[in-house]
Design an enzyme around this catalytic site. Structure first.
Site, PDB file in Angstrom:
ATOM      1  N   HIS A   1       7.890  23.436  22.136  1.00 48.20           N
ATOM      2  CA  HIS A   1       7.193  23.151  20.813  1.00 48.20           C
ATOM      3  C   HIS A   1       6.121  21.816  21.187  1.00 48.20           C
ATOM      4  O   HIS A   1       5.628  21.034  20.404  1.00 48.20           O
ATOM      5  CB  HIS A   1       8.027  22.497  19.801  1.00 48.20           C
TER       6      HIS A   1
ATOM      7  N   LYS B   1       0.942  14.607   7.852  1.00 51.56           N
ATOM      8  CA  LYS B   1       1.699  14.938   9.178  1.00 51.56           C
ATOM      9  C   LYS B   1       2.356  13.474   9.898  1.00 51.56           C
ATOM     10  O   LYS B   1       1.937  12.399   9.548  1.00 51.56           O
ATOM     11  CB  LYS B   1       0.638  15.258  10.196  1.00 51.56           C
ATOM     12  N   ARG B   2       3.275  13.711  10.938  1.00 46.31           N
ATOM     13  CA  ARG B   2       3.687  12.448  11.448  1.00 46.31           C
ATOM     14  C   ARG B   2       2.515  11.487  11.962  1.00 46.31           C
ATOM     15  O   ARG B   2       1.516  11.935  12.418  1.00 46.31           O
ATOM     16  CB  ARG B   2       4.541  12.765  12.387  1.00 46.31           C
TER      17      ARG B   2
ATOM     18  N   LYS C   1      -2.708  12.917  17.098  1.00 43.04           N
ATOM     19  CA  LYS C   1      -3.203  13.647  15.908  1.00 43.04           C
ATOM     20  C   LYS C   1      -4.478  12.984  15.336  1.00 43.04           C
ATOM     21  O   LYS C   1      -4.906  13.442  14.312  1.00 43.04           O
ATOM     22  CB  LYS C   1      -1.809  13.484  14.887  1.00 43.04           C
TER      23      LYS C   1
ATOM     24  N   THR D   1       1.582  23.395  11.222  1.00 49.34           N
ATOM     25  CA  THR D   1       1.767  24.526  10.323  1.00 49.34           C
ATOM     26  C   THR D   1       1.128  23.895   8.960  1.00 49.34           C
ATOM     27  O   THR D   1       1.064  24.709   7.862  1.00 49.34           O
ATOM     28  CB  THR D   1       3.277  24.599  10.252  1.00 49.34           C
TER      29      THR D   1
ATOM     30  N   LYS E   1      -0.453  25.741   5.837  1.00 45.87           N
ATOM     31  CA  LYS E   1      -0.109  25.649   4.151  1.00 45.87           C
ATOM     32  C   LYS E   1      -1.017  25.426   3.402  1.00 45.87           C
ATOM     33  O   LYS E   1      -1.508  25.865   2.174  1.00 45.87           O
ATOM     34  CB  LYS E   1       1.194  24.578   4.074  1.00 45.87           C
TER      35      LYS E   1
HETATM   36  C1  26V Z   1      10.961  15.898  20.128  1.00 48.15           C
HETATM   37  C2  26V Z   1      11.751  14.733  20.571  1.00 48.15           C
HETATM   38  C3  26V Z   1      11.561  14.349  21.989  1.00 48.15           C
HETATM   39  C4  26V Z   1      12.705  13.837  22.440  1.00 48.15           C
HETATM   40  C5  26V Z   1      13.525  12.800  21.433  1.00 48.15           C
HETATM   41  C6  26V Z   1      13.914  13.407  20.035  1.00 48.15           C
HETATM   42  C7  26V Z   1      12.791  14.604  19.758  1.00 48.15           C
HETATM   43  C8  26V Z   1      12.921  15.018  18.417  1.00 48.15           C
HETATM   44  C9  26V Z   1      12.132  16.006  18.050  1.00 48.15           C
HETATM   45  C10 26V Z   1      10.996  16.347  18.751  1.00 48.15           C
HETATM   46  C11 26V Z   1      10.191  17.654  18.479  1.00 48.15           C
HETATM   47  C12 26V Z   1       8.899  17.281  18.938  1.00 48.15           C
HETATM   48  C13 26V Z   1       8.305  18.501  18.807  1.00 48.15           C
HETATM   49  C14 26V Z   1       7.723  18.847  17.655  1.00 48.15           C
HETATM   50  O1  26V Z   1       8.044  18.583  16.484  1.00 48.15           O
HETATM   51  N1  26V Z   1       6.819  19.712  17.821  1.00 48.15           N
HETATM   52  C15 26V Z   1       6.181  20.232  16.771  1.00 48.15           C
HETATM   53  O2  26V Z   1       6.307  21.525  16.551  1.00 48.15           O
HETATM   54  C16 26V Z   1       5.907  22.414  15.491  1.00 48.15           C
HETATM   55  C17 26V Z   1       6.290  23.464  15.125  1.00 48.15           C
HETATM   56  O3  26V Z   1       6.164  24.386  16.269  1.00 48.15           O
HETATM   57  C18 26V Z   1       4.302  22.361  15.896  1.00 48.15           C
HETATM   58  O4  26V Z   1       3.659  22.867  14.711  1.00 48.15           O
HETATM   59  C19 26V Z   1       3.690  21.059  16.113  1.00 48.15           C
HETATM   60  O5  26V Z   1       2.354  21.195  16.557  1.00 48.15           O
HETATM   61  C20 26V Z   1       4.505  20.260  17.123  1.00 48.15           C
HETATM   62  O6  26V Z   1       3.898  19.078  17.481  1.00 48.15           O
END
Ligand code: 26V
Length: 798
Positions: free
Chosen positions: A348, A534-535, A540, A642, A646
């Site tokens: 992701h 968004k975050r 971003k 995403t 929406k």
């Molecule tokens: C990453 C990490 C990195 C290490 C520590 C903890 C942690 C917790 C969560 C994440 C997830 C980050 C990845 C993420 O949210 N990606 C997003 O995924 C969406 C669904 O596929 C996508 O639409 C977004 O573009 C993408 O940033």
């Protein structure tokens, strides 16, 4: 589901009194919700039970979606919608003299995820059940969800999110399905009576994993799957081993709180404990289920698919190996084949800083047997690949490297499928980020563009649009979202275009009421509602949005008679508590809001609204009210996005860089129905490679850029001395990592063309209509079908 209004009223009255021992008319909103939720759960338990029984009887293949995060949003309306009794219940509540929408707001919104990744998992759970697939979620029941955000003097403050304060009506605690997860200790190899080597674990710390199950109700199809979230407890009878407060706290802490960082990897011990805890518990419960079928182990992958959502559940791979080897007595090769055939993995993120890797020593100590297995997977991988690809490439793909365990490498090597979440993202993975693996395993790589469920994001969030769609194109789109394309036939129909404008206005008014009530800011619903939700993250580029606002402000200050349509800039964003720069941008936006919202020479030509505590519920309020959808990440950085999907489904027009799924949105709506600007991904790559980007030159040569940036440091915005300086420096002194200055001119030009078109109501409404009409392909129902056909190899229940 057969159910009538009279029956409902009787049942509800009875349920309320049973629970609270007084009448519903005396109850609080929370109590009224609890009674309703409890009643609704009772309505589907029979089908929940029979769905599982059917799966066992039919020996259907099951898919398990392992995810560290789920962001389901409030579940009352979606459960009622999917059960087909939403209208009946709404009517019944009204007849009882209760405001159904208010009661629905009595439910807490479980924030068990950070953002896109967690929300995607929940859209997928809805689509899996709604397309009739046997699929279940596996995750963590965090005691505290993502922090609540407050602004104090414009700064983000984080408060604990105690979402379980009132009871959670949807979950069912299943103590009899608890399993033990072991940490620490030593591994000993010993020969048994027949001389066979067996693995013994000694002095381990045993933690009880207790599942809490939540039904995932399919859309009017009688399918009810399961979301299983695990909670850590002290095992019964082992209290003596946890005699001190610290020892007991150590257990509770495992599932205490969601990590609030979604961008920065940190090698925290507690995080890896969480990851192993829910991965191990999930695998154990899957194995227990499979054993009921009394089949041969080689049939495990025919009956089971396990999907890991990003690398967070990757320890499921060595855990499955461990059980097959140590507990079921399979040989390595057989266990390895089964594991690879069972597991699939989604990436992701392209951001290097988010790639998980754990210190080898930490894993060796915390999970000694798992460590041995990872080391053996690694050894065999290298040994096998050297003769084919040579030393260099083989070692570049190693799982263990310089004392670190690289989770993405383990996930790729231990699975049969690796997918990205939008075409561009997958292309970048294959060509750059994971190129070495692509050379070795081209057949593993595939794309699965993300999707969203229109059930929540249109039917529930936007009832007015739902009615309009039903009136113009009929209701088939609800079962088959591609049918929304029928709306195209009405692109020249003035009546429909005006009706669409009325729908939008109504949703904007609803949001304006919220803003007035919660923030005391008055906004004009006829203004352009320009939305970025968004975050908060540098890539971003909320800051690019800010630069546009400041530029517009300066233009208006120079010439107050300029004829721009009014705009309301709407932001919603949480920053990771440790992400200093992101928090500085939050403060900056709040400071600019203070300055501009209170500048009488500007009036309501520009208003800025930064909502507190953005999450799923606020998204449901904001998205239907949006005219412009800001999707302005630096090309090549956003895996998919995403909220872009929406927002388009609700008739917002995308202001887009060619990044993530924006590319596919453009392909679907056509250039004339989207505003595209900025560098392309290859151009960004080329600048990075050649090191020939010089932000300072742009600052010096572009007077509008210079004027905007100088505002950050010349005192024109009160209260941001430190923040203004830091942000200015990041752009001018430290060479603007995300190319805001480079994209500024084309962004402003795109914003001006939005202004011009908005003034032409007919044209704007037509663009909005075309966005809605082309949003069908972004339904997660289709995404899930592609996962089911191409990766999981499972078929819907006939
Ligand atoms: C990453 C990490 C990195 C290490 C520590 C903890 C942690 C917790 C969560 C994440 C997830 C980050 C990845 C993420 O949210 N990606 C997003 O995924 C969406 C669904 O596929 C996508 O639409 C977004 O573009 C993408 O940033």
């Amino acid at each position: 589901m057969a159910f009538n209004v009279q029956e409902f009223k009787k049942e509800y009255t009875k349920k309320f009194e049973e629970l609270f021992a007084y009448g519903y008319d005396e109850g609080s909103t929370t109590e009224r919700f609890i009674a309703l939720g409890d009643l609704v759960r009772g309505l589907y338990t029979e089908e929940w039970k029979s769905t599982v029984e059917d799966y066992i009887a039919d020996q259907s293949k099951q898919v398990y979606y392992f995810s560290m995060e789920f962001l389901p949003g409030r579940m009352l309306k979606s459960n009622l919608l999917n059960l087909g009794i939403l209208d009946c219940v709404r009517e019944g509540m009204q007849e009882l003299g209760l405001d159904f929408d208010e009661v629905a707001r009595g439910e807490v919104d479980p924030a068990l995820g950070n953002g896109g990744l967690g929300r995607l998992a929940s859209c997928f759970m809805d689509s899996i059940a709604s397309t009739g697939l046997a699929g279940h979620g596996n995750g963590i029941r965090y005691r505290y969800g993502l922090f609540q955000q407050k602004f104090v003097n414009g700064y983000q403050i984080e408060l604990p999110e105690n979402w379980l304060r009132n009871r959670n009506v949807w979950e069912v605690r299943k103590e009899n399905k608890a399993v033990i997860v072991r940490f620490g200790g030593q591994v000993n190899l010993a020969a048994d009576e027949d001389g066979k080597m067996t693995v013994r674990y000694e002095n381990t710390r045993n933690i009880l994993a207790v599942p809490y199950d939540t039904a995932q109700v399919g859309y009017k199809n009688g399918v009810i799957n399961n979301l299983r979230l695990w909670s850590a407890e002290i095992p019964y009878g082992e209290e003596a081993n946890f005699s001190t407060v610290e020892e007991r706290d150590d257990v509770m802490r495992i599932t205490e709180v969601l990590y609030p960082d979604d961008s920065n990897y940190e090698g925290r011990l507690l995080r890896v404990k969480q990851e192993y805890f829910f991965s191990s518990a999930g695998i154990q419960s899957i194995i227990r289920y499979f054993k009921k079928l009394k089949l041969d182990w080689n049939q495990f992958p025919e009956k089971t698919a396990i999907h890991i959502n990003d690398t967070h559940p990757t320890l499921a791979i060595p855990e499955l190996m461990r059980i097959l080897l140590d507990e079921e007595g399979l040989g390595w090769d057989q266990a390895w084949e089964i594991t690879k055939k069972t597991i699939s993995y989604t990436n992701h993120t392209i951001l290097q800083e988010a790639m998980e890797r754990w210190p080898e020593g930490m894993i060796a100590e915390l999970l000694p047997r798992i460590y041995q297995i990872i080391a053996e997977i690694n050894r065999r991988h290298i040994e096998k690949k050297i003769p084919i690809y040579g030393n260099e490439l083989a070692y570049r793909t190693a799982i263990i490297d310089q004392g670190q365990i690289k989770m993405a490498n383990l996930a790729i090597i231990g699975s049969h499928s690796v997918n990205g979440v939008a075409q561009l993202h997958t292309d970048i993975l294959m060509a750059e980020t994971l190129h070495d693996f692509f050379v070795m395993y081209p057949q593993k790589f595939n794309n699965k563009t993300n999707g969203i469920t229109q059930r929540r994001w249109v039917q529930i969030a936007n009832e007015a649009l739902t009615d309009l769609l039903d009136d113009t194109i009929g209701a088939e789109w609800k079962k088959n979202p591609l049918e929304i394309r029928l709306l195209k036939a009405f692109r020249e129909d003035e009546e429909v275009l005006e009706a669409l404008e009325t729908v939008k206005l109504k949703n904007k008014q609803r949001f304006a009421d919220y803003v007035l009530k919660t923030m005391g800011i008055e906004i004009d619903p006829t203004a352009i509602f320009d939305v970025q939700i968004k975050r908060m993250h540098a890539y971003k580029r909320q800051l690019l949005n800010v630069m546009h606002i400041l530029d517009r402000y300066l233009q208006l200050k120079d010439d107050p008679s300029l004829d721009f349509p009014k705009r309301v800039f709407i932001f919603g964003a949480k920053a990771a508590p440790s992400y200093y720069y992101a928090k500085e941008i939050i403060k900056l936006i709040n400071a600019i809001a203070d300055l501009i919202n209170n500048d009488s020479t500007i009036g309501d030509k520009i208003k800025i609204v930064f909502v507190e505590n953005y999450g799923v519920s606020l998204a449901e309020l904001i998205i239907p009210a949006a005219d412009i959808s800001e999707q302005i990440s630096l090309a090549g950085k956003e895996a998919s996005g995403t909220s872009n999907m929406k927002l388009m489904s609700n008739g917002a027009i995308t202001m887009a860089t060619l990044d993530g799924a924006n590319v596919e949105i453009r392909d679907n709506v056509g250039d004339e129905n989207i505003f595209v600007f900025g560098l392309k991904s290859e151009e960004v790559q080329s600048y990075y490679r050649n090191g020939n980007y010089h932000a300072y030159d742009i600052y010096e040569k572009n007077p509008r850029v210079k004027r905007v940036l100088n505002m950050l440091v010349d005192g024109s915005i009160p209260g941001i001395e430190q923040e203004g300086r830091d942000i200015f420096d990041s752009l001018v002194k430290f060479n603007d990592e995300y190319f805001l200055l480079k994209d500024f001119d084309s962004y402003i030009a795109a914003q001006y063309s939005a202004d011009r078109i908005y003034a032409d109501r007919g044209k704007w409404n037509r663009m909005a209509l075309m966005n809605i009409a082309n949003s069908g392909p972004f339904s997660s129902d289709y995404t899930i079908r592609r996962y089911a056909d191409e990766i999981w190899k499972i078929k819907p229940k006939s």
